[in-house]
Design a protein around this motif. Structure first.
Motif, short mmCIF file in Angstrom:
data_model
loop_
_atom_site.label_atom_id
_atom_site.label_comp_id
_atom_site.label_asym_id
_atom_site.label_seq_id
_atom_site.Cartn_x
_atom_site.Cartn_y
_atom_site.Cartn_z
N ASP A 125 18.95 -38.87 36.90
CA ASP A 125 17.57 -38.78 36.76
C ASP A 125 17.60 -36.79 36.40
O ASP A 125 15.95 -36.11 36.29
N ALA A 126 18.12 -36.15 37.35
CA ALA A 126 18.68 -34.51 37.27
C ALA A 126 17.75 -34.35 35.93
O ALA A 126 18.73 -34.37 35.15
N PRO A 127 17.25 -33.09 35.85
CA PRO A 127 17.02 -31.96 35.07
C PRO A 127 18.63 -32.14 34.20
O PRO A 127 19.39 -31.22 34.52
N SER A 128 18.55 -31.83 32.88
CA SER A 128 19.60 -30.89 32.50
C SER A 128 19.72 -29.34 32.94
O SER A 128 20.22 -28.81 31.70
N THR A 129 19.90 -28.46 33.87
CA THR A 129 20.05 -28.14 34.15
C THR A 129 21.39 -27.80 35.74
O THR A 129 20.64 -28.60 36.40
N TRP A 130 22.18 -26.91 36.12
CA TRP A 130 23.45 -27.13 37.01
C TRP A 130 24.08 -25.71 36.67
O TRP A 130 23.72 -25.30 36.17
N GLY A 131 24.92 -25.28 37.67
CA GLY A 131 25.76 -24.91 37.72
C GLY A 131 26.22 -23.92 38.91
O GLY A 131 26.43 -24.84 39.66
N SER A 132 27.23 -22.56 39.04
CA SER A 132 27.60 -22.85 40.13
C SER A 132 29.12 -20.65 39.92
O SER A 132 28.21 -20.57 39.16
N GLY A 133 29.22 -20.70 40.77
CA GLY A 133 30.02 -19.70 41.17
C GLY A 133 28.92 -18.33 41.27
O GLY A 133 27.67 -18.66 42.09
N ARG A 134 29.22 -16.92 40.64
CA ARG A 134 28.35 -16.30 42.01
C ARG A 134 27.62 -15.73 40.69
O ARG A 134 27.56 -16.24 39.73
N PRO A 135 26.57 -15.31 41.19
CA PRO A 135 25.53 -14.69 40.40
C PRO A 135 25.85 -13.47 39.17
O PRO A 135 26.85 -12.85 39.44
N GLU A 136 24.86 -14.96 38.00
CA GLU A 136 25.51 -13.30 37.24
C GLU A 136 24.95 -11.81 37.27
O GLU A 136 26.59 -10.78 36.85
N ASP A 137 23.78 -11.68 38.10
CA ASP A 137 23.55 -10.06 37.34
C ASP A 137 22.63 -10.42 38.71
O ASP A 137 22.16 -9.88 38.78
N THR A 138 23.61 -9.73 40.59
CA THR A 138 22.29 -10.04 41.19
C THR A 138 21.34 -8.79 42.32
O THR A 138 20.58 -9.09 42.65
N ILE A 192 19.34 -21.35 40.00
CA ILE A 192 19.37 -22.40 38.37
C ILE A 192 20.79 -22.10 37.98
O ILE A 192 21.44 -21.25 38.27
N LEU A 193 21.37 -23.57 38.27
CA LEU A 193 22.94 -23.61 37.40
C LEU A 193 22.76 -23.98 36.77
O LEU A 193 22.12 -24.67 35.79
N VAL A 194 23.23 -22.70 35.92
CA VAL A 194 23.83 -22.68 34.67
C VAL A 194 25.79 -23.12 33.91
O VAL A 194 26.78 -22.07 34.61
N ILE A 195 25.97 -24.01 33.15
CA ILE A 195 27.13 -24.30 33.42
C ILE A 195 27.61 -24.31 31.32
O ILE A 195 25.96 -24.60 30.78
N GLU A 196 28.05 -23.18 31.40
CA GLU A 196 27.65 -22.69 29.64
C GLU A 196 29.43 -22.85 28.98
O GLU A 196 30.69 -22.77 29.31
N VAL A 197 29.41 -24.27 28.31
CA VAL A 197 30.79 -24.46 27.81
C VAL A 197 31.01 -24.40 26.10
O VAL A 197 29.81 -23.84 25.49
N VAL A 198 32.30 -24.05 25.99
CA VAL A 198 32.45 -24.25 24.41
C VAL A 198 33.42 -25.11 23.75
O VAL A 198 34.29 -25.48 24.46
N GLU A 199 32.97 -25.92 23.04
CA GLU A 199 33.09 -28.07 22.72
C GLU A 199 34.95 -27.25 22.35
O GLU A 199 34.87 -26.56 21.43
N ARG A 200 35.56 -28.04 22.14
CA ARG A 200 36.66 -28.73 21.36
C ARG A 200 36.77 -29.75 20.53
O ARG A 200 35.72 -30.18 20.79
N ASN A 201 37.33 -30.19 19.94
CA ASN A 201 37.75 -31.14 19.12
C ASN A 201 38.13 -31.59 19.70
O ASN A 201 39.43 -31.80 20.69
N GLN A 213 32.60 -22.24 32.25
CA GLN A 213 31.71 -20.93 33.13
C GLN A 213 30.68 -21.76 33.39
O GLN A 213 29.52 -22.18 33.04
N PHE A 214 30.65 -21.20 35.08
CA PHE A 214 29.48 -21.33 36.15
C PHE A 214 28.74 -20.29 36.69
O PHE A 214 29.10 -19.32 36.75
N SER A 215 27.19 -20.30 36.14
CA SER A 215 26.80 -19.19 36.95
C SER A 215 25.54 -19.56 37.51
O SER A 215 24.78 -20.52 37.42
N LEU A 216 25.08 -18.99 37.99
CA LEU A 216 23.67 -19.00 38.37
C LEU A 216 22.65 -18.00 38.69
O LEU A 216 23.09 -16.63 38.21
N ARG A 217 21.34 -18.29 37.97
CA ARG A 217 20.55 -17.37 38.04
C ARG A 217 19.33 -17.77 39.03
O ARG A 217 18.64 -18.51 38.78
N LYS A 218 18.35 -16.04 38.72
CA LYS A 218 16.90 -16.85 39.89
C LYS A 218 16.36 -17.36 38.85
O LYS A 218 16.15 -17.98 38.60
#
Length: 565
Positions: free
Chosen positions: A48-61, A179-188, A166-171
């Protein structure tokens, strides 16, 4: 001439007294499963978690906080928050800092409360499919140094759904929340898992050798059906008078649960070749003894397997499979051959006519590779035990244990080296197609494809040992290494091309090789062991991973091939 080759499976055995040992191994698996399931329950993503996750260091602290923060937070809160994020950019003890023990406040500055997970870039893959592989929940305290973050990224890459993750964090909307941001690039996701093409030397049903004959096979699958993460695939193998078919599926979230399910249907109309030299045999329903180079067994297999699995951690899975097959075999009425310098009877390890094979298999996998096709670092470990269910009607009482281990290292000059180990043993009366085949360990012989064996030749004998007397064995081991040189990296149809060269040592044996070694060999030459090697190119494409290797062609060179020209 080149060779396109995929991976194949194999089998093993010990003696009948190994029943108790197999039971002990199975009990250990069960105990291990219970312990890890408890651990996994705390890491399973919340459906039931909302569609937001992430990891790694903050993008621009150092960036200004979101406008919503300006409205709601006090200036003092924002200063504190920026100070905390700034601390994550400069590792404690780094340049310009005193190397002092970190205070409780500094430790706290590396942790944030997860407010949400945001998934970007997925146009086909549903959010819940991505979240299935993410072990962080809303409300969790997220440590940016937690190695589980990088392992989660590898796990998502390992699904084959994405070319990049790629994982990143934003405030977040409150102090101390992110907020954990998971950015994906899909493949075939319709991919070719394996493509086999090559030449072999086989024989007809009477055992008469034939010249070179081609064989081919294809294994393709939709690995992310309609964005649900469900795999649906099929495979076919073809050779002279041989056919193999496979259909399989995998659901990584059965009915939306944390359990995985998988299954396979198989059909084989096949034959295999036995005898080292000067083979004499009596064909079925005939009283006349024939003398030829090989005795041929024709057989059919039909059946399938069903399995259930569960994540024990981000990188570890436990699977249980039940398998049921019907077999119909036609071996010669009797046969003998020359083993070493002595004539001995041939044991075909198959029941004449219809029979049933029923097994229960438990396997544990641990995978920390950063890429499934061209990994540069990480581990892959697989431990498996299988027990034939004779009380449930199986005609082949046997047990098997196997261990596979591989490790990859990226060298400072960007080349990759890997080490792989394999060991296995079978106890009891396993059918020959479940035993270890020398061609699965020597690169100079065609390996089995979907259970089909194309080649009648004995293995190369580069060390001059008794390995030439072995075709199938109940014990097998291999140690090998591979060196890869990256040649190309891209982002469109071809993602990477590496040149590789590999070498290894392997052994395949039966109990008789220890109790009564083949005559004509002495000293260490009585040990059925040999070396192998390969070279070629590994290619990662949008259509799947491929290996173009030259060992098949090298296997026909007289000094290497396993028979006289």
């Amino acid at each position: 001439m080149f060779w396109v080759r995929g991976h194949t499976g194999s089998a093993v055995g010990l003696d009948r007294h190994m029943n108790s040992r197999a039971a002990l191994v199975a009990a250990c698996f069960a105990l291990l499963a219970c312990l890890w399931v408890d651990r996994a329950s705390a890491q399973t993503p919340n459906e039931d978690a909302p569609s937001t996750w992430g990891s790694g260091r903050p993008e621009d602290t150092t960036a200004d906080p979101p406008k919503a923060d300006d409205d709601d937070d006090s200036e003092e809160d924002r200063d504190d928050e920026d100070d905390q994020l700034d601390d994550t950019e400069s590792p404690p003890g780094g340049a310009g800092r005193k190397s002092e023990p970190r205070s409780d406040f500094e430790d706290q500055s590396l942790r944030y409360t997860l407010e949400a997970v945001e998934i970007r870039g997925n146009t086909r893959t549903r959010d819940r499919v991505v979240l299935r592989y993410v072990p962080f929940h809303v409300g969790d305290v997220l440590d940016v140094e937690d190695p589980a973050i990088e392992l989660t990224r590898y796990r998502l890459l390992g699904t084959g759904f994405f070319r990049d993750v790629q994982f990143s964090l934003r405030k977040g909307n409150a102090g101390g929340k992110v907020i954990l941001v998971i950015e994906v690039v899909e493949r075939n996701t319709f991919v070719v898992n394996d493509l086999w093409m090559g030449l072999s030397k086989d024989a007809d049903n009477d055992g008469t050798p034939k010249p070179l004959t081609p064989y081919a096979g294809l294994d393709a699958a939709e690995t992310n059906l309609a964005g649900t993460g469900i795999l649906l695939g099929g495979a076919v193998g073809l050779a002279s008078s041989q056919l193999a078919l496979r259909v399989r599926f995998l659901d990584p979230a059965f009915l939306g649960s944390t359990w995985m399910t998988g299954g396979e249907l198989l059909f084989n109309d096949a034959r295999d070749f036995f005898g080292n030299s000067d083979v004499r045999y009596v064909a079925p329903a005939q009283d006349t003894e024939r003398v030829t180079e090989h005795a041929t067994v024709q057989y059919k297999r039909f059946g399938g397997a069903l399995g259930v699995g569960r994540d024990l951690s981000i990188s570890t899975q436990l699977w249980l499979h039940y398998r049921l097959e019907s077999i119909d075999a036609t071996p010669p009425d009797a046969a003998s051959h020359v083993r070493g310098e002595t004539r001995e009877p041939i044991d075909f390890d198959i029941i004449r006519g219809p029979s049933v094979l029923s097994t229960l298999r438990a396997s544990l996998e641990h995978d920390t590779r950063d890429q499934p096709v061209l990994p540069s670092h990480g581990w892959f470990l697989q431990a498996m035990t299988e027990v034939s269910l004779t009380p449930a009607g199986s005609d082949y009482p046997y047990e098997r244990v196997e261990l596979k281990l591989s490790k990859w290292w990226e060298l400072p000059w960007d080349h990759v080296i890997s080490l792989s180990l394999f060991g296995g043993a079978i106890s009891g009366d396993a059918p020959f197609f479940e035993q270890y085949y020398v061609g699965d360990f020597s690169d100079f012989l065609p390996a089995r494809v979907l259970g089909l064996n194309f080649d009648r030749r004995p293995p190369p004998n580069l060390l001059g040992t008794a390995i030439q007397e072995v075709r199938y064995g109940r014990y097998a081991g291999r140690i090998g290494t591979e060196y890869r040189i990256p040649l190309y990296r891209g982002s469109r149809s071809v993602y990477g091309i590496d040149f590789f060269a590999s070498a290894g040592v392997y052994a395949v044996a039966n109990p008789v090789d220890f109790e009564r070694p083949a005559s004509g060999y002495s000293g260490l030459a009585r040990a059925p062991i040999d070396v192998t090697g390969n070279l070629g190119f590994r290619i990662d494409t949008s259509a799947g991973g491929f290996a173009f290797a030259f060992s098949n062609a090298l296997g026909f060179i007289p000094p290497i091939q396993g028979e006289n020209p």
